[in-house]
Design a protein around this motif. Structure first.
Motif, PDB file in Angstrom:
ATOM      1  N   GLU A 149       0.839  -1.196   0.000  1.00 38.92           N
ATOM      2  CA  GLU A 149       0.000   0.000   0.000  1.00 38.92           C
ATOM      3  C   GLU A 149       0.874   1.246   0.000  1.00 38.92           C
ATOM      4  OE1 GLU A 149      -3.251   2.211   2.942  1.00 38.92           O
ATOM      5  OE2 GLU A 149      -2.542   0.183   3.389  1.00 38.92           O
ATOM      6  N   LYS A 150       0.511   2.222  -0.841  1.00 37.34           N
ATOM      7  CA  LYS A 150       1.268   3.471  -0.897  1.00 37.34           C
ATOM      8  C   LYS A 150       0.928   4.343   0.304  1.00 37.34           C
ATOM      9  CE  LYS A 150       2.713   4.438  -5.600  1.00 37.34           C
ATOM     10  NZ  LYS A 150       2.713   5.441  -6.690  1.00 37.34           N
ATOM     11  N   ARG A 151       1.984   4.860   0.925  1.00 39.46           N
ATOM     12  CA  ARG A 151       1.789   5.740   2.067  1.00 39.46           C
ATOM     13  C   ARG A 151       2.641   6.991   1.912  1.00 39.46           C
ATOM     14  NH1 ARG A 151       1.572   2.113   7.630  1.00 39.46           N
ATOM     15  NH2 ARG A 151      -0.214   0.797   7.041  1.00 39.46           N
ATOM     16  N   GLN A 152       2.203   8.012   2.609  1.00 39.66           N
ATOM     17  CA  GLN A 152       2.918   9.287   2.571  1.00 39.66           C
ATOM     18  C   GLN A 152       3.956   9.320   3.686  1.00 39.66           C
ATOM     19  OE1 GLN A 152       0.736  13.038   3.454  1.00 39.66           O
ATOM     20  NE2 GLN A 152       0.703  13.285   1.238  1.00 39.66           N
ATOM     21  N   ARG A 153       5.180   9.727   3.337  1.00 42.33           N
ATOM     22  CA  ARG A 153       6.226   9.854   4.351  1.00 42.33           C
ATOM     23  C   ARG A 153       6.658  11.315   4.441  1.00 42.33           C
ATOM     24  NH1 ARG A 153      11.302   6.065   3.893  1.00 42.33           N
ATOM     25  NH2 ARG A 153       9.895   4.627   4.979  1.00 42.33           N
ATOM     26  N   LEU A 154       6.589  11.869   5.647  1.00 44.14           N
ATOM     27  CA  LEU A 154       7.016  13.245   5.892  1.00 44.14           C
ATOM     28  C   LEU A 154       8.352  13.192   6.631  1.00 44.14           C
ATOM     29  CD1 LEU A 154       3.625  14.757   7.161  1.00 44.14           C
ATOM     30  CD2 LEU A 154       4.447  14.564   4.819  1.00 44.14           C
ATOM     31  N   THR A 155       9.368  13.808   6.047  1.00 41.07           N
ATOM     32  CA  THR A 155      10.709  13.772   6.624  1.00 41.07           C
ATOM     33  C   THR A 155      11.197  15.183   6.889  1.00 41.07           C
ATOM     34  OG1 THR A 155      11.178  11.758   5.361  1.00 41.07           O
ATOM     35  CG2 THR A 155      13.058  12.916   6.327  1.00 41.07           C
ATOM     36  N   VAL A 156      11.731  15.406   8.072  1.00 41.97           N
ATOM     37  CA  VAL A 156      12.265  16.719   8.431  1.00 41.97           C
ATOM     38  C   VAL A 156      13.638  16.889   7.779  1.00 41.97           C
ATOM     39  CG1 VAL A 156      12.972  18.235  10.306  1.00 41.97           C
ATOM     40  CG2 VAL A 156      11.013  16.714  10.602  1.00 41.97           C
ATOM     41  N   ARG A 157      13.792  17.910   6.940  1.00 38.70           N
ATOM     42  CA  ARG A 157      15.061  18.194   6.271  1.00 38.70           C
ATOM     43  C   ARG A 157      15.813  19.357   6.906  1.00 38.70           C
ATOM     44  NH1 ARG A 157      16.041  13.536   3.832  1.00 38.70           N
ATOM     45  NH2 ARG A 157      14.315  12.877   2.502  1.00 38.70           N
ATOM     46  N   GLY A 158      15.113  20.143   7.694  1.00 36.42           N
ATOM     47  CA  GLY A 158      15.736  21.265   8.387  1.00 36.42           C
ATOM     48  C   GLY A 158      14.848  21.708   9.531  1.00 36.42           C
ATOM     49  N   ILE A 159      15.460  22.225  10.567  1.00 35.71           N
ATOM     50  CA  ILE A 159      14.689  22.652  11.735  1.00 35.71           C
ATOM     51  C   ILE A 159      15.366  23.868  12.346  1.00 35.71           C
ATOM     52  CG2 ILE A 159      15.937  21.088  13.284  1.00 35.71           C
ATOM     53  CD1 ILE A 159      13.315  20.750  14.842  1.00 35.71           C
ATOM     54  N   ALA A 160      14.563  24.775  12.857  1.00 34.78           N
ATOM     55  CA  ALA A 160      15.101  25.985  13.482  1.00 34.78           C
ATOM     56  C   ALA A 160      14.137  26.462  14.550  1.00 34.78           C
ATOM     57  CB  ALA A 160      15.312  27.077  12.435  1.00 34.78           C
ATOM     58  N   PRO A 161      14.643  27.120  15.589  1.00 34.76           N
ATOM     59  CA  PRO A 161      13.742  27.700  16.596  1.00 34.76           C
ATOM     60  C   PRO A 161      12.966  28.858  15.984  1.00 34.76           C
ATOM     61  CG  PRO A 161      16.001  28.394  16.988  1.00 34.76           C
ATOM     62  CD  PRO A 161      16.059  27.371  15.902  1.00 34.76           C
ATOM     63  N   VAL A 162      11.840  29.161  16.564  1.00 32.09           N
ATOM     64  CA  VAL A 162      11.015  30.259  16.046  1.00 32.09           C
ATOM     65  C   VAL A 162      11.645  31.585  16.434  1.00 32.09           C
ATOM     66  CG1 VAL A 162       8.761  31.366  16.107  1.00 32.09           C
ATOM     67  CG2 VAL A 162       8.934  28.863  16.134  1.00 32.09           C
ATOM     68  N   ASP A 163      11.976  32.390  15.434  1.00 31.41           N
ATOM     69  CA  ASP A 163      12.433  33.757  15.651  1.00 31.41           C
ATOM     70  C   ASP A 163      11.179  34.629  15.590  1.00 31.41           C
ATOM     71  OD1 ASP A 163      13.335  36.360  15.443  1.00 31.41           O
ATOM     72  OD2 ASP A 163      15.058  35.855  14.183  1.00 31.41           O
ATOM     73  N   PHE A 164      10.701  35.064  16.759  1.00 35.14           N
ATOM     74  CA  PHE A 164       9.396  35.716  16.808  1.00 35.14           C
ATOM     75  C   PHE A 164       9.376  37.052  16.067  1.00 35.14           C
ATOM     76  CE2 PHE A 164       9.211  32.726  20.353  1.00 35.14           C
ATOM     77  CZ  PHE A 164       7.989  32.112  20.106  1.00 35.14           C
ATOM     78  N   ALA A 165      10.516  37.740  16.030  1.00 35.46           N
ATOM     79  CA  ALA A 165      10.562  38.997  15.264  1.00 35.46           C
ATOM     80  C   ALA A 165      10.416  38.701  13.771  1.00 35.46           C
ATOM     81  CB  ALA A 165      11.883  39.718  15.540  1.00 35.46           C
ATOM     82  N   ALA A 166      11.163  37.694  13.280  1.00 40.31           N
ATOM     83  CA  ALA A 166      11.063  37.325  11.863  1.00 40.31           C
ATOM     84  C   ALA A 166       9.688  36.750  11.552  1.00 40.31           C
ATOM     85  CB  ALA A 166      12.150  36.306  11.521  1.00 40.31           C
ATOM     86  N   GLU A 167       9.132  36.000  12.497  1.00 41.58           N
ATOM     87  CA  GLU A 167       7.796  35.422  12.295  1.00 41.58           C
ATOM     88  C   GLU A 167       6.743  36.518  12.216  1.00 41.58           C
ATOM     89  OE1 GLU A 167       5.270  32.047  11.820  1.00 41.58           O
ATOM     90  OE2 GLU A 167       7.436  32.301  11.749  1.00 41.58           O
ATOM     91  N   SER A 168       6.884  37.548  13.019  1.00 38.37           N
ATOM     92  CA  SER A 168       5.934  38.669  12.976  1.00 38.37           C
ATOM     93  C   SER A 168       6.009  39.389  11.632  1.00 38.37           C
ATOM     94  CB  SER A 168       6.218  39.647  14.118  1.00 38.37           C
ATOM     95  OG  SER A 168       6.066  39.014  15.366  1.00 38.37           O
ATOM     96  N   ARG A 169       7.234  39.600  11.147  1.00 36.72           N
ATOM     97  CA  ARG A 169       7.376  40.247   9.835  1.00 36.72           C
ATOM     98  C   ARG A 169       6.736  39.391   8.742  1.00 36.72           C
ATOM     99  NH1 ARG A 169      12.534  41.545  11.997  1.00 36.72           N
ATOM    100  NH2 ARG A 169      13.463  39.726  10.966  1.00 36.72           N
ATOM    101  N   PHE A 170       6.922  38.081   8.846  1.00 43.17           N
ATOM    102  CA  PHE A 170       6.338  37.182   7.853  1.00 43.17           C
ATOM    103  C   PHE A 170       4.816  37.263   7.866  1.00 43.17           C
ATOM    104  CE2 PHE A 170       4.426  32.952   7.211  1.00 43.17           C
ATOM    105  CZ  PHE A 170       4.716  32.773   5.863  1.00 43.17           C
TER     106      PHE A 170
END
Length: 648
Positions: free
Chosen positions: A615-636
């Motif tokens: 059976e075909k299944r979906q695989r989600l793989t983490v390729r990069g991770i970073a802490p949330v920069d709240f200032a950059a997140e607010s600008r986004f």
């Protein structure tokens, strides 16, 4: 209609580089300059002139008869009915490809726009024809411009050496192959004859898959190693070269089997060749290495002849250097980069076993530094490890400078570089960049402290800080699209919380301390690494963890590997294993996992399909991770709100 060029014709064409049909093209009349054969019997190059601007181009093959009969002449006028403007790689200029045109006037007395030539003579085509018949001497003089009928112009053009290009009768207009050109040169042709001969060579920018015979003059600016392959039709060999002509245009040429064996030793780096009897096809964007819409294939019947006397006419290998401290955004990207640096250290040659076919290949690591006071490790593979690598080892005490073209950027130890089959390494090149780097190193760099470019780099900067804020989606985008990633992996960014980590899952595997591959317990004692083919007393643990993450739209399971899992847990796998082995009421192992939950992270995730139990299944793989920069997140978020308002 007046027999004159259209004012601003070149600007009109530049503003509309690819009209949909002939009906969309305004009335465009230009003067033909520098008319000459491309080498193919039915293709002609020219320069379009509107009195103020000029543009190089090529005429369609169906006007050969009009050119040979004299209807279209050098200094004459043509009306362009349909055209396309192509980009010239590495240049800001365009190249005009005329798809359809018609003759307007035979040759004028002078180039329009030069020596005070009038742009609007006011003479009508019909009037010209009538007066040509009425005047026995065949000359009409009006408004200071002398117009001649095509018969007389054709005769005079043949008598004058400085007026345009001499168009020979059709039977003499044949394209010469590479072998014929070199053979004629070896017979000590006169300079004028040789110049005429070289005009028959095609520029790379004019080539397309629908042309017949052609000959190009190019320098080999990159040469790959001979590679073997195996498919359903059997085994074979292949190699690639990058070719550059005198305009700086590049194209990749590929040779298989008999052609590869025939030309591998003949095509040498830096030498210039005449090449003919090849074929072109649309380039595969996934594998192309140069800026060209087409790629070339040479077979065993192709002709390749060295042009040693004209080597200086074609440019050398061009580099586009990236400073070492700017390598972060290129990590794990498809784009190849060039670097230049001072060699700090050279390792001995190592033997690495290739996973795909168990072949053992040589590898050597060199560490280089540049003016940014950063260092990076470059892995030289195959012949580069044993040839250039040995040369660098022998001269390492002199701190040689290396310029390397076409490197792949990886994330080993933060940032690392690796050569590929088409990489080019030049030791102590004579370039302005090398001279500047040598001057810096001798005066300042030799005594400076250097830091590795990978030290202290977070996952977000390694993968490009923009990537964490591009392609942003919710987790529901994955769960509601089960076929996502079916054809090829898709990449997205997610902001989510780690909500649960199963404590009883297989959290890690035993890894080789040298190559990080899985090891097995050896007979007797120690651990056996199949990759390194050696037994070691100890091993290290590396994460292969699955974690559940949640966001406002739902939840999903993500697979993580060592670096990403270590960022989530907050400690290496060896340390977590020690906590797991401690037996007390507090259970520090589960406490550590609980502390890692409900912490927000920015994830760069790949989505791919895999089969499990048919059976075909979906695989989600983490390729990069970073802490949330709240200032950059607010600008986004503010940018997203602005975009949403603008779309309403």
């Amino acid at each position: 209609m007046a027999k004159t060029v259209t004012p601003g014709a070149i600007s009109i064409m530049r503003s509309t580089p690819s009209p949909d049909s002939s009906g969309d093209v305004p009335d465009i009349v230009v003067q033909v300059l520098d008319l000459k054969s491309t080498g193919s019997r039915n293709r002609f190059m020219f320069t379009a002139n509107d009195g103020k601007m000029k543009l190089k181009g090529i005429l369609p093959s169906n006007v050969e008869s009009e050119i040979l009969s004299g209807s279209i002449q050098n200094l004459g006028l043509i009306r362009i009915l349909h055209y396309t403007l192509n980009d010239i790689p590495n240049k800001s200029d365009k190249y005009l490809v005329v798809n359809k045109c018609e003759a307007v006037s035979p040759a004028l007395e002078m180039e329009i726009g030069s020596d005070g030539g009038d742009l609007d003579s006011g003479i009508m085509l019909k009037k010209l024809k009538q007066e040509n018949e009425a005047n026995s001497d065949g000359k009409i003089e009006e408004s200071g411009i002398l117009l001649k009928p095509k018969q007389e112009v054709e005769v005079e053009n043949q008598a004058k050496t400085g007026a345009g290009v001499l168009l020979k009768p059709k039977q003499e207009m044949v394209a010469k192959s590479a072998a014929q050109i070199v053979h004629e040169q070896s017979r000590n042709m006169a300079p004028a004859a040789r110049l005429a001969m070289t005009r028959r060579v095609h520029p790379l920018v004019s080539l397309n898959p629908y042309q017949g015979s052609w000959t190009i003059k190019v320098r080999v600016t990159s040469k790959g190693n001979m590679r073997t392959y195996r498919n359903a039709r059997g085994e074979g060999c292949v190699f690639n070269v990058e070719l550059t002509d005198e305009d700086g245009t590049q194209i990749q040429a590929t040779m298989f089997n008999d052609a590869a064996r025939k030309f591998y030793d003949k095509l040498e780096m830096g030498k210039v060749y005449y090449i003919s009897r090849g074929s072109l096809k649309v380039a595969n964007k996934q594998f192309k290495t140069v800026q060209n819409d087409y790629e070339m294939t040479l077979n065993e019947n192709s002709e390749v002849e060295e042009a040693s006397s004209e080597a200086s006419f074609v440019p050398e290998t061009k580099f586009n250097f990236v400073p070492i401290d700017m390598l972060g955004p290129h990590v794990n990207g498809k784009e190849l980069i060039d670097v230049i640096g001072v060699v700090q250290s050279v390792s001995p040659t190592m033997s690495i076993r290739r996973k795909s076919n168990n072949d053992i290949i040589p590898k050597r690591d060199i560490t280089i530094a540049d003016e940014t006071k950063k260092t990076v490790v470059v892995s030289l593979w195959n012949d580069l490890a044993t040839t250039v690598g040995q040369e660098l080892l022998d001269s390492s005490d002199q701190s040689p400078i290396v310029a390397i073209k076409s490197l792949r950027v990886g994330d080993f130890q933060g940032v690392s570089l690796s050569t590929i089959s088409r990489s080019v390494v030049k030791v102590n090149p004579e370039t302005p960049e090398a001279e500047k780097l040598r001057s810096w190193f001798d005066s300042e760099g030799k005594g400076s402290s250097m830091d590795s470019v990978g030290s202290g780099i977070t996952a977000s900067s390694r993968n490009g800080s923009r990537s964490m804020y591009s392609d942003r989606v919710f987790l529901s985008h994955f769960t509601s699209n089960p076929s996502l990633g079916d054809d090829k992996p898709a990449f997205f960014s997610v902001r989510a919380y780690v909500s649960f980590i199963k404590p009883d899952q297989t959290m890690w595997y035993r890894a080789c301390k040298t190559c990080n591959k899985k090891v097995t317990e050896a007979i007797g004692s120690g651990y056996w690494c199949e990759g390194c083919q050696k037994n070691d007393e100890g091993c290290s643990l590396r994460y292969i963890m699955v974690a559940k993450v949640s966001d406002p739209s739902g939840e999903a399971w993500l697979s993580t590997f060592n670096e990403e899992a270590e960022h989530i847990i907050g400690c290496p796998a060896d340390e977590l294993n020690q906590l797991r082995s401690q037996e007390n009421e507090e259970n520090p192992y589960q406490l550590k996992l609980k502390q890692a939950t409900w912490v927000p992270h920015l994830f760069r995730v790949s989505v791919a399909q895999h089969e499990y139990m048919g059976e075909k299944r979906q695989r989600l793989t983490v390729r990069g991770i970073a802490p949330v920069d709240f200032a950059a997140e607010s600008r986004f978020l503010l940018e997203e709100i602005t975009k949403e308002k603008a779309s309403q």
